[in-house]
Design a protein around this motif. Structure first.
Motif, PDB file in Angstrom:
ATOM      1  N   GLU A 333       0.815  -1.213   0.000  1.00 57.78           N
ATOM      2  CA  GLU A 333       0.000   0.000   0.000  1.00 57.78           C
ATOM      3  C   GLU A 333       0.851   1.267   0.000  1.00 57.78           C
ATOM      4  O   GLU A 333       0.393   2.335   0.405  1.00 57.78           O
ATOM      5  N   VAL A 334       2.085   1.163  -0.478  1.00 61.57           N
ATOM      6  CA  VAL A 334       3.034   2.257  -0.322  1.00 61.57           C
ATOM      7  C   VAL A 334       2.552   3.553  -0.980  1.00 61.57           C
ATOM      8  O   VAL A 334       2.729   4.649  -0.423  1.00 61.57           O
ATOM      9  N   ASN A 335       1.928   3.471  -2.151  1.00 59.93           N
ATOM     10  CA  ASN A 335       1.463   4.696  -2.804  1.00 59.93           C
ATOM     11  C   ASN A 335       0.314   5.338  -2.032  1.00 59.93           C
ATOM     12  O   ASN A 335       0.220   6.574  -1.956  1.00 59.93           O
ATOM     13  N   ASP A 336      -0.539   4.507  -1.434  1.00 54.06           N
ATOM     14  CA  ASP A 336      -1.589   5.047  -0.561  1.00 54.06           C
ATOM     15  C   ASP A 336      -0.969   5.720   0.663  1.00 54.06           C
ATOM     16  O   ASP A 336      -1.467   6.756   1.128  1.00 54.06           O
ATOM     17  N   ALA A 337       0.110   5.141   1.174  1.00 55.98           N
ATOM     18  CA  ALA A 337       0.775   5.707   2.344  1.00 55.98           C
ATOM     19  C   ALA A 337       1.362   7.079   2.025  1.00 55.98           C
ATOM     20  O   ALA A 337       1.263   8.017   2.834  1.00 55.98           O
ATOM     21  N   VAL A 338       1.966   7.218   0.862  1.00 53.34           N
ATOM     22  CA  VAL A 338       2.537   8.512   0.458  1.00 53.34           C
ATOM     23  C   VAL A 338       1.438   9.566   0.345  1.00 53.34           C
ATOM     24  O   VAL A 338       1.591  10.701   0.811  1.00 53.34           O
ATOM     25  N   ALA A 339       0.308   9.196  -0.262  1.00 53.95           N
ATOM     26  CA  ALA A 339      -0.809  10.133  -0.395  1.00 53.95           C
ATOM     27  C   ALA A 339      -1.388  10.492   0.970  1.00 53.95           C
ATOM     28  O   ALA A 339      -1.726  11.653   1.241  1.00 53.95           O
ATOM     29  N   HIS A 340      -1.498   9.496   1.856  1.00 54.59           N
ATOM     30  CA  HIS A 340      -2.041   9.743   3.196  1.00 54.59           C
ATOM     31  C   HIS A 340      -1.132  10.684   3.982  1.00 54.59           C
ATOM     32  O   HIS A 340      -1.612  11.599   4.673  1.00 54.59           O
ATOM     33  N   ALA A 341       0.174  10.492   3.893  1.00 60.31           N
ATOM     34  CA  ALA A 341       1.112  11.344   4.622  1.00 60.31           C
ATOM     35  C   ALA A 341       0.992  12.792   4.182  1.00 60.31           C
ATOM     36  O   ALA A 341       1.031  13.706   5.011  1.00 60.31           O
ATOM     37  N   ALA A 342       0.827  13.017   2.884  1.00 59.69           N
ATOM     38  CA  ALA A 342       0.708  14.388   2.382  1.00 59.69           C
ATOM     39  C   ALA A 342      -0.583  15.043   2.833  1.00 59.69           C
ATOM     40  O   ALA A 342      -0.618  16.244   3.129  1.00 59.69           O
ATOM     41  N   ALA A 343      -1.665  14.261   2.899  1.00 59.40           N
ATOM     42  CA  ALA A 343      -2.982  14.819   3.228  1.00 59.40           C
ATOM     43  C   ALA A 343      -3.219  14.960   4.724  1.00 59.40           C
ATOM     44  O   ALA A 343      -4.177  15.617   5.136  1.00 59.40           O
ATOM     45  N   ASN A 344      -2.349  14.357   5.531  1.00 55.61           N
ATOM     46  CA  ASN A 344      -2.577  14.342   6.973  1.00 55.61           C
ATOM     47  C   ASN A 344      -1.360  14.830   7.745  1.00 55.61           C
ATOM     48  O   ASN A 344      -1.064  14.349   8.836  1.00 55.61           O
TER      49      ASN A 344
END
Length: 355
Positions: A333-344
């Motif tokens: 889920e690494v790409n989801d993790a990168v997106a989550h880190a930016a949004a949160n």
């Protein structure tokens, strides 16, 4: 082993089977248990931040894991030890002025690319190879504690700034850019080191309120409006007395005026440490610097001996890792993790990969 690979800037990360790292002299192989995803990781991978990162590469700066293999030059490390992997790798042939990289993130200079070519891959994988001196023992940990220790870097970076400035107990500290991961860590570290008051600046009211609630009444939040004169006045009004030390952690998106608004509040004979990413010159008045005998210095990361001291501060309870709230993702889920880190992004928010 499985790893997340950045094949080209601007492309999504791909999870692939890659060769295991091979142990060399002066190195340690660590099984990665947890590793933090930086809020700005997506900006690095897109090329927006212009970091010296050469794809294809396994990214990931530092992490928590267990020793799998250890070289012949280590006298205390043993297989199975829980350790912190420090991403700050220094060349060994010039201790007075070493070249530096952040393993899995960026080289500090063009010359440091030679060092980066050897310690090329980071921690977003099942295993990582790191220099022996970049491994710090943590003692026994549970899996949940391994995740919590991923917050350590949020403390280590500003701690390096305070060590450079010689922060003393009872001093008033201004953290400029206090609402991000490193900024909130800087507020917590200043308090742990005995600061009498910490002026915490930021543009997000809710984030500033959270800092005050979690860290106590020594925190003096100041909401910034990006009006240089007004913001400087607000900082001075919030301070209980002269401001001894300014630590700037503003990101590249900030303006020179936002740095200057804080910097010019420091008292005569005060100190300023620049650790942020603001690009253009900040145009500080020469006469003001000279006549007020202000010391201004840049600081990138921290000295090596700072890490065991900081570990001891966490172990003693002076610093609390449980301020942070982690959202965990699997390697797939690494790409989801990168997106989550930016949004949160924000105080005490943490995104963690669990390879």
């Amino acid at each position: 082993m499985k790893a997340a690979v950045l094949k080209a800037l601007g492309s999504p990360l791909a999870v692939e089977i890659v060769p295991d790292p091979v142990l060399g002299t002066g190195e340690v192989i660590v099984d990665v248990a947890a590793t933090k995803v930086l809020a700005y990781a997506g900006e690095v991978f897109s090329g927006k931040r212009h970091y010296l990162l050469e794809p294809p590469v396994i990214p990931g700066a530092g992490g928590i894991g267990r020793v799998r293999e250890v070289g012949p030059d280590a006298t205390e490390l043993a297989v199975g030890d829980w350790v912190l992997c420090d991403p700050t790798v220094r060349s060994r042939d010039n201790p007075q002025a070493p070249d530096i990289i952040l393993q899995g993130l960026t080289a500090g200079s063009e010359r440091a690319r030679r060092l980066q070519a050897h310690f090329h891959d980071g921690s977003w994988a099942e295993r990582i190879r790191v220099p022996t001196e970049c491994v710090v023992r943590l003692g026994p940990l549970s899996d949940a504690e391994a995740v919590a220790w991923c917050a350590f870097g949020n403390f280590a970076v500003p701690y390096g700034g305070y060590v450079a400035a010689g922060l003393q107990a009872g001093e008033t500290v201004l953290v400029n850019g206090a609402t991000g991961a490193f900024g909130s860590g800087a507020v917590a570290v200043a308090l742990a080191m005995g600061a009498g008051a910490v002026i915490a600046t930021g543009r997000n009211h809710q984030a500033l309120d959270l800092l005050g609630r979690r860290l106590g009444e020594r925190v003096r939040p100041v909401h910034m409006l990006v009006d240089e004169e007004r913001d400087r006045e607000a900082i001075l009004n919030a301070a209980p007395g002269p401001i001894d030390l300014v630590l700037d952690l503003l990101p590249p998106a900030a303006t020179p005026a936002q740095v200057r608004a804080a910097l010019l509040t420091v008292r005569p004979y005060g100190r300023v440490v620049l650790m942020g990413g603001v690009g253009p010159d900040i145009a500080v008045p020469y006469v003001w610097l000279m006549r007020n005998c202000v010391t201004v210095r840049g600081q990138w990361m921290y000295p090596r001996e700072a890490l065991p001291r900081l570990v001891a501060m966490v172990r003693s309870g002076l610093l609390r890792l449980d301020y942070h709230e982690a959202r965990c993702f699997g390697l797939e889920e690494v790409n989801d993790a990168v997106a989550h880190a930016a949004a949160n992004a924000g105080p005490f928010a943490m995104t963690v990969l669990r390879p």
